[in-house]
Design a protein around this motif. Structure first.
Motif, PDB file in Angstrom:
ATOM      1  N   ALA A   1       0.820  -1.220   0.000  1.00 46.31           N
ATOM      2  CA  ALA A   1       0.000   0.000   0.000  1.00 46.31           C
ATOM      3  C   ALA A   1       0.850   1.263   0.000  1.00 46.31           C
ATOM      4  CB  ALA A   1      -0.952   0.001   1.195  1.00 46.31           C
ATOM      5  N   THR A   2       2.066   1.176   0.539  1.00 43.70           N
ATOM      6  CA  THR A   2       2.979   2.321   0.589  1.00 43.70           C
ATOM      7  C   THR A   2       4.386   1.834   0.294  1.00 43.70           C
ATOM      8  OG1 THR A   2       1.603   3.281   2.336  1.00 43.70           O
ATOM      9  CG2 THR A   2       3.751   4.241   2.031  1.00 43.70           C
ATOM     10  N   SER A   3       5.143   2.617  -0.438  1.00 41.93           N
ATOM     11  CA  SER A   3       6.522   2.249  -0.769  1.00 41.93           C
ATOM     12  C   SER A   3       7.469   3.407  -0.440  1.00 41.93           C
ATOM     13  CB  SER A   3       6.636   1.913  -2.257  1.00 41.93           C
ATOM     14  OG  SER A   3       6.578   3.097  -3.031  1.00 41.93           O
ATOM     15  N   PHE A   4       8.754   3.110  -0.487  1.00 38.16           N
ATOM     16  CA  PHE A   4       9.765   4.146  -0.264  1.00 38.16           C
ATOM     17  C   PHE A   4       9.623   5.277  -1.274  1.00 38.16           C
ATOM     18  CE2 PHE A   4      11.698   0.884   2.257  1.00 38.16           C
ATOM     19  CZ  PHE A   4      12.453   1.569   3.198  1.00 38.16           C
ATOM     20  N   CYS A   5       9.237   4.937  -2.494  1.00 39.44           N
ATOM     21  CA  CYS A   5       9.131   5.942  -3.558  1.00 39.44           C
ATOM     22  C   CYS A   5       8.090   7.017  -3.267  1.00 39.44           C
ATOM     23  CB  CYS A   5       8.794   5.266  -4.887  1.00 39.44           C
ATOM     24  SG  CYS A   5      10.107   4.207  -5.505  1.00 39.44           S
ATOM     25  N   GLU A   6       7.252   6.779  -2.267  1.00 39.88           N
ATOM     26  CA  GLU A   6       6.221   7.750  -1.915  1.00 39.88           C
ATOM     27  C   GLU A   6       6.635   8.659  -0.766  1.00 39.88           C
ATOM     28  OE1 GLU A   6       2.199   5.845  -1.945  1.00 39.88           O
ATOM     29  OE2 GLU A   6       3.431   4.093  -2.450  1.00 39.88           O
ATOM     30  N   LEU A   7       7.808   8.418  -0.186  1.00 39.57           N
ATOM     31  CA  LEU A   7       8.265   9.279   0.909  1.00 39.57           C
ATOM     32  C   LEU A   7       8.615  10.653   0.363  1.00 39.57           C
ATOM     33  CD1 LEU A   7      10.586   6.813   2.867  1.00 39.57           C
ATOM     34  CD2 LEU A   7       8.350   7.672   3.594  1.00 39.57           C
ATOM     35  N   PRO A   8       8.094  11.704   0.983  1.00 43.87           N
ATOM     36  CA  PRO A   8       8.439  13.048   0.511  1.00 43.87           C
ATOM     37  C   PRO A   8       9.898  13.371   0.809  1.00 43.87           C
ATOM     38  CG  PRO A   8       6.949  13.170   2.402  1.00 43.87           C
ATOM     39  CD  PRO A   8       7.144  11.727   2.084  1.00 43.87           C
ATOM     40  N   TYR A   9      10.480  14.130  -0.096  1.00 40.53           N
ATOM     41  CA  TYR A   9      11.873  14.533   0.019  1.00 40.53           C
ATOM     42  C   TYR A   9      11.967  15.976  -0.432  1.00 40.53           C
ATOM     43  CZ  TYR A   9      16.929  14.410  -0.409  1.00 40.53           C
ATOM     44  OH  TYR A   9      18.273  14.654  -0.231  1.00 40.53           O
ATOM     45  N   GLY A  10      12.675  16.768   0.334  1.00 42.29           N
ATOM     46  CA  GLY A  10      12.825  18.173  -0.036  1.00 42.29           C
ATOM     47  C   GLY A  10      13.977  18.796   0.706  1.00 42.29           C
ATOM     48  N   GLU A  11      13.940  20.115   0.834  1.00 40.03           N
ATOM     49  CA  GLU A  11      14.975  20.803   1.590  1.00 40.03           C
ATOM     50  C   GLU A  11      14.912  20.287   3.025  1.00 40.03           C
ATOM     51  OE1 GLU A  11      16.304  25.309   2.651  1.00 40.03           O
ATOM     52  OE2 GLU A  11      15.347  24.928   0.712  1.00 40.03           O
ATOM     53  N   GLY A  12      16.004  19.762   3.503  1.00 40.79           N
ATOM     54  CA  GLY A  12      16.004  19.102   4.799  1.00 40.79           C
ATOM     55  C   GLY A  12      15.979  17.591   4.636  1.00 40.79           C
ATOM     56  N   GLY A  13      15.986  17.113   3.383  1.00 45.55           N
ATOM     57  CA  GLY A  13      15.999  15.681   3.112  1.00 45.55           C
ATOM     58  C   GLY A  13      14.677  15.032   3.476  1.00 45.55           C
ATOM     59  N   PHE A  14      14.759  13.845   4.081  1.00 42.14           N
ATOM     60  CA  PHE A  14      13.548  13.109   4.442  1.00 42.14           C
ATOM     61  C   PHE A  14      12.899  13.635   5.717  1.00 42.14           C
ATOM     62  CE2 PHE A  14      15.530  10.059   1.591  1.00 42.14           C
ATOM     63  CZ  PHE A  14      14.451   9.737   0.794  1.00 42.14           C
ATOM     64  N   VAL A  15      13.618  14.434   6.483  1.00 41.79           N
ATOM     65  CA  VAL A  15      13.040  15.016   7.702  1.00 41.79           C
ATOM     66  C   VAL A  15      12.649  16.476   7.458  1.00 41.79           C
ATOM     67  CG1 VAL A  15      14.155  13.430   9.307  1.00 41.79           C
ATOM     68  CG2 VAL A  15      15.326  15.523   8.668  1.00 41.79           C
ATOM     69  N   LEU A  16      12.223  16.762   6.237  1.00 44.50           N
ATOM     70  CA  LEU A  16      11.882  18.122   5.839  1.00 44.50           C
ATOM     71  C   LEU A  16      10.856  18.784   6.735  1.00 44.50           C
ATOM     72  CD1 LEU A  16       9.515  18.076   2.792  1.00 44.50           C
ATOM     73  CD2 LEU A  16      10.405  15.969   3.744  1.00 44.50           C
ATOM     74  N   ASP A  17       9.984  17.988   7.371  1.00 47.06           N
ATOM     75  CA  ASP A  17       8.985  18.567   8.264  1.00 47.06           C
ATOM     76  C   ASP A  17       9.078  17.976   9.673  1.00 47.06           C
ATOM     77  OD1 ASP A  17       8.108  16.152   7.289  1.00 47.06           O
ATOM     78  OD2 ASP A  17       6.202  16.893   6.543  1.00 47.06           O
ATOM     79  N   GLY A  18      10.274  17.552  10.047  1.00 49.40           N
ATOM     80  CA  GLY A  18      10.535  17.114  11.411  1.00 49.40           C
ATOM     81  C   GLY A  18      10.716  15.614  11.562  1.00 49.40           C
ATOM     82  N   HIS A  19      11.429  15.257  12.614  1.00 46.29           N
ATOM     83  CA  HIS A  19      11.722  13.852  12.888  1.00 46.29           C
ATOM     84  C   HIS A  19      10.475  13.063  13.266  1.00 46.29           C
ATOM     85  CE1 HIS A  19      15.768  15.629  13.229  1.00 46.29           C
ATOM     86  NE2 HIS A  19      16.128  14.471  12.697  1.00 46.29           N
ATOM     87  N   ALA A  20       9.590  13.667  14.018  1.00 46.19           N
ATOM     88  CA  ALA A  20       8.367  12.954  14.421  1.00 46.19           C
ATOM     89  C   ALA A  20       7.530  12.595  13.198  1.00 46.19           C
ATOM     90  CB  ALA A  20       7.558  13.787  15.407  1.00 46.19           C
ATOM     91  N   THR A  21       7.413  13.514  12.252  1.00 49.02           N
ATOM     92  CA  THR A  21       6.651  13.243  11.035  1.00 49.02           C
ATOM     93  C   THR A  21       7.343  12.176  10.198  1.00 49.02           C
ATOM     94  OG1 THR A  21       5.818  15.500  11.069  1.00 49.02           O
ATOM     95  CG2 THR A  21       5.603  14.307   8.994  1.00 49.02           C
ATOM     96  N   TYR A  22       8.666  12.231  10.125  1.00 47.30           N
ATOM     97  CA  TYR A  22       9.430  11.188   9.435  1.00 47.30           C
ATOM     98  C   TYR A  22       9.146   9.832  10.084  1.00 47.30           C
ATOM     99  CZ  TYR A  22      13.536   8.427   8.080  1.00 47.30           C
ATOM    100  OH  TYR A  22      14.385   7.430   7.632  1.00 47.30           O
ATOM    101  N   GLY A  23       9.184   9.782  11.406  1.00 52.05           N
ATOM    102  CA  GLY A  23       8.887   8.547  12.124  1.00 52.05           C
ATOM    103  C   GLY A  23       7.478   8.047  11.851  1.00 52.05           C
ATOM    104  N   ASN A  24       6.517   8.963  11.773  1.00 54.07           N
ATOM    105  CA  ASN A  24       5.131   8.578  11.450  1.00 54.07           C
ATOM    106  C   ASN A  24       5.036   7.977  10.053  1.00 54.07           C
ATOM    107  OD1 ASN A  24       4.214   9.468  13.938  1.00 54.07           O
ATOM    108  ND2 ASN A  24       3.599  11.472  13.167  1.00 54.07           N
ATOM    109  N   ARG A  25       5.777   8.555   9.118  1.00 52.53           N
ATOM    110  CA  ARG A  25       5.760   8.017   7.752  1.00 52.53           C
ATOM    111  C   ARG A  25       6.362   6.612   7.713  1.00 52.53           C
ATOM    112  NH1 ARG A  25       7.499  13.541   6.186  1.00 52.53           N
ATOM    113  NH2 ARG A  25       5.607  14.552   5.436  1.00 52.53           N
ATOM    114  N   LEU A  26       7.439   6.403   8.462  1.00 49.19           N
ATOM    115  CA  LEU A  26       8.045   5.075   8.502  1.00 49.19           C
ATOM    116  C   LEU A  26       7.114   4.072   9.179  1.00 49.19           C
ATOM    117  CD1 LEU A  26      11.800   5.820   9.163  1.00 49.19           C
ATOM    118  CD2 LEU A  26      10.680   5.211   7.010  1.00 49.19           C
ATOM    119  N   HIS A  27       6.368   4.524  10.181  1.00 50.89           N
ATOM    120  CA  HIS A  27       5.398   3.654  10.842  1.00 50.89           C
ATOM    121  C   HIS A  27       4.337   3.205   9.835  1.00 50.89           C
ATOM    122  CE1 HIS A  27       2.140   2.476  13.594  1.00 50.89           C
ATOM    123  NE2 HIS A  27       3.140   2.086  14.371  1.00 50.89           N
TER     124      HIS A  27
END
Length: 162
Positions: free
Chosen positions: A115-141
């Motif tokens: 249902a979700t793949s790595f290719c769908e992870l947002p990436y931008g200025e700040g890399g994968f934690v562009l909107d914070g570590h907690a949000t990155y962790g939520n995406r990985l969850h």
């Protein structure tokens, strides 16, 4: 670019392998991001089992379930426990007891779709934690949940003969 071997279309960075390698590189510079390293590795290898070792998939699937059940802090503690047991001064070896309550890897995989793949992870200025570590962790969850659900949809697993 062609479709990734997990069934996902490539994202702006390329295939899942491109995302995975970029995450691994970013983790080296960001200790907070590194907290999810085991989750990243398990999800990637379970979604792309041809890139890992078949003999480890069952334990990676159990690690993923442990993380989803107990959270990132418990996963980090278990990692530290395993590292301590496996260091040069210890002959105790890997401790499977914490992972035994979790379902074995279902046979007949890998799943054709997640249902979700790595290719769908947002990436931008700040890399994968562009909107914070907690949000990155939520995406990985969410990615971990999708991986677990896809594998479990194959049916029950066969207990390992470890």
């Amino acid at each position: 670019m062609t479709q990734c071997d997990c069934g996902a279309p490539p994202g702006p960075l390329g295939t899942c392998a491109d995302y995975y390698n970029t995450i691994l590189a970013e983790e080296q510079l960001d200790p907070e991001m590194y907290r999810w390293h085991a989750v990243v590795v398990c999800v990637y290898l379970l979604q792309h089992p041809a890139r890992g070792h078949e003999k480890h998939l069952d334990s990676q699937f159990r690690w993923l379930q442990f993380y989803l059940d107990r959270g990132i802090d418990a996963t980090i503690r278990l990692q530290a426990h395993q590292v301590a047991r496996n260091n040069r001064r210890s002959s105790a070896g890997y401790d499977m007891a914490p992972l035994e309550p979790y379902a074995p890897l279902p046979s007949g995989g890998p799943p054709a779709h997640f249902a979700t793949s790595f290719c769908e992870l947002p990436y931008g200025e700040g890399g994968f934690v562009l909107d914070g570590h907690a949000t990155y962790g939520n995406r990985l969850h969410t990615l971990a949940q999708a991986t677990e659900q896809a594998w479990k949809s194959l049916g029950p697993g066969t207990p390992s003969r470890g």
